[in-house]
Design a protein around this motif. Sequence first.
Motif, short mmCIF file in Angstrom:
data_model
loop_
_atom_site.label_atom_id
_atom_site.label_comp_id
_atom_site.label_asym_id
_atom_site.label_seq_id
_atom_site.Cartn_x
_atom_site.Cartn_y
_atom_site.Cartn_z
N LEU A 1 19.99 -15.77 1.40
CA LEU A 1 18.91 -15.18 2.17
C LEU A 1 19.28 -13.74 2.51
O LEU A 1 20.33 -13.48 3.07
CB LEU A 1 18.65 -16.00 3.44
CG LEU A 1 18.33 -17.48 3.19
CD1 LEU A 1 18.11 -18.20 4.50
CD2 LEU A 1 17.13 -17.64 2.28
N GLY A 2 18.43 -12.85 2.15
CA GLY A 2 18.74 -11.42 2.27
C GLY A 2 18.59 -10.75 0.92
O GLY A 2 18.05 -9.67 0.79
N SER A 3 19.06 -11.45 -0.13
CA SER A 3 18.86 -10.94 -1.49
C SER A 3 17.75 -11.71 -2.20
O SER A 3 17.33 -11.34 -3.29
CB SER A 3 20.16 -11.07 -2.30
OG SER A 3 20.45 -12.44 -2.56
N HIS A 4 17.28 -12.82 -1.58
CA HIS A 4 16.18 -13.66 -2.10
C HIS A 4 16.56 -14.35 -3.40
O HIS A 4 15.67 -14.82 -4.12
CB HIS A 4 14.89 -12.83 -2.35
CG HIS A 4 14.53 -11.90 -1.26
ND1 HIS A 4 13.81 -10.75 -1.49
CD2 HIS A 4 14.78 -11.93 0.07
CE1 HIS A 4 13.64 -10.11 -0.35
NE2 HIS A 4 14.23 -10.80 0.62
N ALA A 5 17.85 -14.43 -3.75
CA ALA A 5 18.25 -14.88 -5.07
C ALA A 5 18.86 -16.28 -5.05
O ALA A 5 19.34 -16.77 -4.03
CB ALA A 5 19.24 -13.90 -5.68
#
Length: 208
Positions: A122-126
Amino acid sequence: MEGLEKYRIEEAPDVVHYVPEFVSPAEESRLLEHVYAAPRPRWTQLAHRRLQNWGGLPHPRGMLPEPIPQWLRLTMERIGALGCFGEHRPNHVLVNEYTAGQGIMPHTDGPLFTPVITTVSLGSHALLDLYRPRRDAQEDSPQKAGLQEEEDAYHSVLHGIEPVREDTITPTVYNAAGRPTGQRLVRSTRVSLTIRHVPKVLKVRLRL
């Protein structure tokens, strides 16, 4: 596995897949809201991070399962649909929170889990997926060769987080997303969902 194969990183070992934008900013906000709305007893404080356990506590004798909350279920179902766990479906989630400067030594997740690691950052959405066996290994020697490669990768390809306060983009950062080599990124609090399959599950269910 077909849906996942297009996300294999050519420069990395064959067992590494990286799915950018796996969750949208709205989904990320929803997940973080639920993570931080969890009751305080849900958090376990360790020396260099704190975490939440969902799905039960893995144990050599078998995991005593508990219901997965709906806010995690959708993300787990999407990961299962990609074929990350083959014929299995994820049944356990570890929510990890690292503040700037915290990390974890390179490691594998041990014999209690199917040798596949999927992490939603969460933060890079990856989504990062590790340790799936190559398709050609499975085709050449049906199940045995594929399983052997999966097990070998599980013990030789470790994952970890350096305990630093900033990261520098280098040519080996495969998810640099166009950022120039040498750029420094200051860390903030990082929350990730490590989603796995625990094969040994007790039939008795824990009711909360």
